[in-house]
Design an enzyme around this catalytic site. Sequence first.
Site, PDB file in Angstrom:
ATOM      1  N   VAL A  14       4.408  -6.758   3.559  1.00 24.09           N
ATOM      2  CA  VAL A  14       3.063  -7.310   3.290  1.00 24.09           C
ATOM      3  C   VAL A  14       3.158  -8.791   2.913  1.00 24.09           C
ATOM      4  O   VAL A  14       2.345  -9.610   3.373  1.00 24.09           O
ATOM      5  CB  VAL A  14       2.341  -6.496   2.188  1.00 24.09           C
ATOM      6  CG1 VAL A  14       0.931  -7.024   1.975  1.00 24.09           C
ATOM      7  CG2 VAL A  14       2.293  -5.013   2.556  1.00 24.09           C
ATOM      8  N   ALA A  33     -12.877 -20.609   2.602  1.00 22.79           N
ATOM      9  CA  ALA A  33     -12.643 -20.657   1.149  1.00 22.79           C
ATOM     10  C   ALA A  33     -13.214 -21.917   0.515  1.00 22.79           C
ATOM     11  O   ALA A  33     -13.519 -21.938  -0.676  1.00 22.79           O
ATOM     12  CB  ALA A  33     -11.154 -20.565   0.868  1.00 22.79           C
ATOM     13  N   GLY A 134      -5.312  -0.005   3.637  1.00 22.46           N
ATOM     14  CA  GLY A 134      -4.748  -1.149   4.370  1.00 22.46           C
ATOM     15  C   GLY A 134      -5.760  -2.218   4.693  1.00 22.46           C
ATOM     16  O   GLY A 134      -6.321  -2.858   3.809  1.00 22.46           O
ATOM     17  N   GLU A 190       6.029   3.983   1.942  1.00 23.61           N
ATOM     18  CA  GLU A 190       6.326   3.412   0.623  1.00 23.61           C
ATOM     19  C   GLU A 190       7.839   3.312   0.452  1.00 23.61           C
ATOM     20  O   GLU A 190       8.596   3.981   1.164  1.00 23.61           O
ATOM     21  CB  GLU A 190       5.744   4.309  -0.473  1.00 23.61           C
ATOM     22  CG  GLU A 190       4.236   4.362  -0.492  1.00 23.61           C
ATOM     23  CD  GLU A 190       3.609   2.978  -0.622  1.00 23.61           C
ATOM     24  OE1 GLU A 190       3.827   2.321  -1.646  1.00 23.61           O
ATOM     25  OE2 GLU A 190       2.908   2.553   0.312  1.00 23.61           O
ATOM     26  N   ASP A 201       0.644   8.769  -2.910  1.00 27.40           N
ATOM     27  CA  ASP A 201       0.035   7.491  -2.515  1.00 27.40           C
ATOM     28  C   ASP A 201      -1.462   7.680  -2.233  1.00 27.40           C
ATOM     29  O   ASP A 201      -2.300   6.885  -2.678  1.00 27.40           O
ATOM     30  CB  ASP A 201       0.763   6.956  -1.269  1.00 27.40           C
ATOM     31  CG  ASP A 201       0.144   5.680  -0.742  1.00 27.40           C
ATOM     32  OD1 ASP A 201       0.356   4.622  -1.362  1.00 27.40           O
ATOM     33  OD2 ASP A 201      -0.569   5.742   0.280  1.00 27.40           O
ATOM     34  N   LYS A 205      -4.857   6.077  -4.195  1.00 30.86           N
ATOM     35  CA  LYS A 205      -5.992   5.415  -3.529  1.00 30.86           C
ATOM     36  C   LYS A 205      -7.306   6.141  -3.832  1.00 30.86           C
ATOM     37  O   LYS A 205      -8.340   5.504  -4.061  1.00 30.86           O
ATOM     38  CB  LYS A 205      -5.740   5.367  -2.017  1.00 30.86           C
ATOM     39  CG  LYS A 205      -4.559   4.478  -1.638  1.00 30.86           C
ATOM     40  CD  LYS A 205      -4.116   4.728  -0.206  1.00 30.86           C
ATOM     41  CE  LYS A 205      -2.979   3.813   0.194  1.00 30.86           C
ATOM     42  NZ  LYS A 205      -2.310   4.228   1.438  1.00 30.86           N
TER      43      LYS A 205
HETATM   44  P1  NDP Z   1       8.636  -4.199   0.905  1.00 27.70           P
HETATM   45  O1  NDP Z   1       9.678  -3.303   0.391  1.00 27.70           O
HETATM   46  O2  NDP Z   1       8.633  -4.502   2.361  1.00 27.70           O
HETATM   47  O3  NDP Z   1       8.686  -5.593   0.119  1.00 27.70           O
HETATM   48  C1  NDP Z   1       8.873  -5.657  -1.255  1.00 27.70           C
HETATM   49  C2  NDP Z   1       9.212  -7.094  -1.658  1.00 27.70           C
HETATM   50  O4  NDP Z   1       9.397  -7.151  -3.058  1.00 27.70           O
HETATM   51  C3  NDP Z   1      10.505  -7.617  -1.019  1.00 27.70           C
HETATM   52  O5  NDP Z   1      10.371  -8.977  -0.689  1.00 27.70           O
HETATM   53  C4  NDP Z   1      11.540  -7.439  -2.126  1.00 27.70           C
HETATM   54  O6  NDP Z   1      12.566  -8.421  -2.064  1.00 27.70           O
HETATM   55  C5  NDP Z   1      10.696  -7.639  -3.378  1.00 27.70           C
HETATM   56  N1  NDP Z   1      11.211  -6.836  -4.482  1.00 27.70           N
HETATM   57  C6  NDP Z   1      11.344  -5.494  -4.514  1.00 27.70           C
HETATM   58  N2  NDP Z   1      11.845  -5.100  -5.691  1.00 27.70           N
HETATM   59  C7  NDP Z   1      12.031  -6.222  -6.418  1.00 27.70           C
HETATM   60  C8  NDP Z   1      12.551  -6.483  -7.705  1.00 27.70           C
HETATM   61  N3  NDP Z   1      12.983  -5.496  -8.495  1.00 27.70           N
HETATM   62  N4  NDP Z   1      12.586  -7.770  -8.137  1.00 27.70           N
HETATM   63  C9  NDP Z   1      12.151  -8.765  -7.345  1.00 27.70           C
HETATM   64  N5  NDP Z   1      11.654  -8.584  -6.105  1.00 27.70           N
HETATM   65  C10 NDP Z   1      11.611  -7.325  -5.646  1.00 27.70           C
HETATM   66  O7  NDP Z   1       7.249  -3.570   0.458  1.00 27.70           O
HETATM   67  P2  NDP Z   1       5.833  -3.696   1.184  1.00 27.70           P
HETATM   68  O8  NDP Z   1       5.576  -5.095   1.560  1.00 27.70           O
HETATM   69  O9  NDP Z   1       5.729  -2.638   2.223  1.00 27.70           O
HETATM   70  O10 NDP Z   1       4.846  -3.240   0.008  1.00 27.70           O
HETATM   71  C11 NDP Z   1       4.483  -4.121  -1.030  1.00 27.70           C
HETATM   72  C12 NDP Z   1       3.285  -3.535  -1.769  1.00 27.70           C
HETATM   73  O11 NDP Z   1       2.193  -3.414  -0.877  1.00 27.70           O
HETATM   74  C13 NDP Z   1       3.505  -2.141  -2.353  1.00 27.70           C
HETATM   75  O12 NDP Z   1       2.785  -2.019  -3.547  1.00 27.70           O
HETATM   76  C14 NDP Z   1       2.905  -1.236  -1.285  1.00 27.70           C
HETATM   77  O13 NDP Z   1       2.482   0.002  -1.800  1.00 27.70           O
HETATM   78  C15 NDP Z   1       1.719  -2.068  -0.864  1.00 27.70           C
HETATM   79  N6  NDP Z   1       1.186  -1.790   0.457  1.00 27.70           N
HETATM   80  C16 NDP Z   1       2.026  -1.714   1.531  1.00 27.70           C
HETATM   81  C17 NDP Z   1       1.519  -1.513   2.782  1.00 27.70           C
HETATM   82  C18 NDP Z   1       2.382  -1.445   3.983  1.00 27.70           C
HETATM   83  O14 NDP Z   1       1.875  -1.187   5.093  1.00 27.70           O
HETATM   84  N7  NDP Z   1       3.689  -1.674   3.869  1.00 27.70           N
HETATM   85  C19 NDP Z   1       0.065  -1.349   3.001  1.00 27.70           C
HETATM   86  C20 NDP Z   1      -0.737  -1.456   1.795  1.00 27.70           C
HETATM   87  C21 NDP Z   1      -0.179  -1.668   0.573  1.00 27.70           C
HETATM   88  P3  NDP Z   1      13.622  -8.462  -0.835  1.00 27.70           P
HETATM   89  O15 NDP Z   1      12.818  -8.830   0.353  1.00 27.70           O
HETATM   90  O16 NDP Z   1      14.598  -9.513  -1.193  1.00 27.70           O
HETATM   91  O17 NDP Z   1      14.187  -7.076  -0.750  1.00 27.70           O
HETATM   92  N1  HSE Z   2       2.512   3.824   2.639  1.00 28.63           N
HETATM   93  C1  HSE Z   2       1.139   3.537   2.764  1.00 28.63           C
HETATM   94  C2  HSE Z   2       0.554   4.337   3.912  1.00 28.63           C
HETATM   95  C3  HSE Z   2       0.931   2.070   2.989  1.00 28.63           C
HETATM   96  O1  HSE Z   2       1.324   4.838   4.734  1.00 28.63           O
HETATM   97  O2  HSE Z   2      -0.652   4.481   3.990  1.00 28.63           O
HETATM   98  C4  HSE Z   2      -0.510   1.655   2.974  1.00 28.63           C
HETATM   99  O3  HSE Z   2      -1.067   1.800   1.717  1.00 28.63           O
END
Ligand code: NDP
Ligand code: HSE
Length: 436
Positions: A14, A33, A134, A190, A201, A205
């Site tokens: 994300v 904006a 999403g 996730e 999850d 929501k």
């Molecule tokens: P990712 O695992 O792809 O990314 C997580 C990011 O956070 C990475 O850049 C990681 O660093 C960093 N990170 C993780 N743990 C730590 C830590 N302990 N300290 C510092 N940095 C950390 O997750 P997503 O992007 O998929 O998800 C992010 C959020 O968005 C979550 O809350 C998820 O539920 C939510 N979300 C996700 C969706 C999806 O489609 N993926 C849709 C809607 C919501 P590094 O890159 O170096 O590993």
């Molecule tokens: N893991 C979540 C899903 C990401 O599959 O719907 C979006 O919130």
Amino acid sequence: MDPVQVGLLGLGTVGGGTVNVLHRNAPEIGRRAGRDIRVKLASVRTLQSDRICDTSAIELTTDPYQVVNSPGIDIVVELIGGDTLAKELVVQAIENGKHVVTANKALIALHGNEIFELARQREVMVAFEAAVAGGIPIIKAVREGLAANRIQWLAGIINGTSNFILTEMRDKGRDFDDVLAEAQALGYAEADPTFDIEGIDAAHKLTILAAISFGIPLQFDKAYTEGIGQITAADVTYAEELGYRIKHLGIARKSESGVELRVHPAMVPERRLLANVDGVMNAVVVHGDAVGPTLYYGAGAGAEPTASAVVADIVDVVRVMTSDPEHHVPHLAFQPNALSDIPVLPIDAIKTAYYLRLYADDKPGVLADITRILADQDISIEAVIQKEPVDDEPRIPVILLTHSVPEQRINAALKQIEALSSVNDKVTRIRVETLN
Ligand code: NDP
Ligand code: HSE
């Protein structure tokens, strides 16, 4: 005017999508904006990993506290996930007077009441559109677009991973684990995919949707949660034979006695729009007393669909960051001092129809025993299918469809059926939701 400075916590699926969308659509976004938006600083776990976005203009750090404590950052965007470190960082950012945007439904569902109260005291905004469904702007639709309505119920497919798995199992006969691995590779799942497949999850929501729909506090601990792990390929086929599709639904309904808050697989009549929402797509039906049923559909997960919601929140914050905090849209749609204490009902109190699948001995009287138990609980049967034995299996699949009945009575009947020597096994139960 100077650009608004954004600090990102996390640059994964994300976070990377957010940087890409902000960069690619910068002129349009700036015109909306009223100011340019610049990602100045981003924290990651490791500096070396491959990124889906260009980071050359962003200062990277492995210290997330640098982002929330940096005086030059106006808006902190939390995209790390989880509810421990993320909570500490968000609280710190708010304490420092920064606005927050997050996609983290676990954080909001579990700690939102406390976070919003702190944000109110510090006069900052916490925006969380991407936390539910999403890319679908469902928070804005319910909180603002439907503000005239008494919302009566909502039902939705709100986990993209589960819907992707159920769709691939049905359409291509694919194996559960194989499809889950693909959902993970595509960035839908996730960090801990049991959150997706066990319904946690979706319950996060649904907790958020129920709060903004009914004006109640966030109460994740009271949500009933059941995942898709028990659904077999046979259930998918039998459901189709009966004219239904199996979907993983989040349902919230308000009645005089309380609020139903439940996440579980459900059989949906195949003519319903929700039954035809496939793959990673999400959809939510919201029923308001004035507007009637409304339907919201779109991608439920993935880098850019989610970034669409994150960036919309950033734009929202930029538009109102200098306005009087008393006149911001309330975080949970209703004014904080006007939330209702109507109870969340236990799952026993719901009333619905059921699909039951069991394996029984192929001998006279077995079906009669089962139907007698149901009759004793005043449960009437809409359909019974008795299948041929598979290969040399001594037991035959029996599928029953009941009429609507309180969950308490079906539980009592299932206990007795499971104890029959001709069954002596767990009965699979899927709730039937006609979504009328
Ligand atoms: P990712 O695992 O792809 O990314 C997580 C990011 O956070 C990475 O850049 C990681 O660093 C960093 N990170 C993780 N743990 C730590 C830590 N302990 N300290 C510092 N940095 C950390 O997750 P997503 O992007 O998929 O998800 C992010 C959020 O968005 C979550 O809350 C998820 O539920 C939510 N979300 C996700 C969706 C999806 O489609 N993926 C849709 C809607 C919501 P590094 O890159 O170096 O590993
Ligand atoms: N893991 C979540 C899903 C990401 O599959 O719907 C979006 O919130």
